[in-house]
Design an enzyme around this catalytic site. Structure first.
Site: not given
Length: 141
Positions: A138, A53, A57, A86-87
């Site tokens: 996914r 990550d 943001r 995941n980001h």
């Protein structure tokens, strides 16, 4: 950065850093503080595991990546491990660095289950939206 921890593996300090999210000033501050708290000698030879990550943001994703890429040359006695969050996976799909899903569905199909929250969340709807998917769900479960 929500996660930061320290342990030792033999005589080597082990540092875990996660959730940088594009905040390079916070990353630099954390890095400086770790060097002092861990001690210069231990810090110089530490195993540093980044938990992912790096983007999303915060406003300085590129600077975060540049900082991380420079670490091996600036700290040659440290060992660096860079995991994908995941980001980061979602960003890789957005820039076309991932192959399409094997079932042939578009990346954007992962947005469907979150459509009811769109107004509250304020998701990105600019250029390239059709190629995005929500935080790598996914692949990440």
């Amino acid at each position: 950065m929500a996660e930061m921890g320290e342990a030792t593996a033999g005589n080597r300090a082990v540092l875990c850093i996660g959730d940088i999210h594009g905040y390079v000033s916070k990353l630099r501050s954390l890095w400086s503080n770790l060097e002092v708290v861990v001690g210069f000698d231990s810090f110089a030879t530490a195993l540093v595991i980044f938990l992912g990550d790096y983007c999303d943001r915060g406003p300085h994703t590129r600077e975060v990546i540049d900082f991380l890429l420079a670490l091996p040359s600036q700290y040659p006695r440290q060992r660096h491990v860079f995991l994908c969050g995941n980001h980061d996976l979602a960003f890789a799909a957005f820039v076309g660095a991932l192959p399409p899903p094997p079932d042939g569905s578009p990346f954007a199909a992962t947005w469907a289950e979150y459509a009811l929250n769109e107004e509250r969340e304020g998701w990105f709807k600019g250029e390239g939206y059709e190629a995005m998917h929500v935080q790598g769900r996914r692949w990440g479960g």
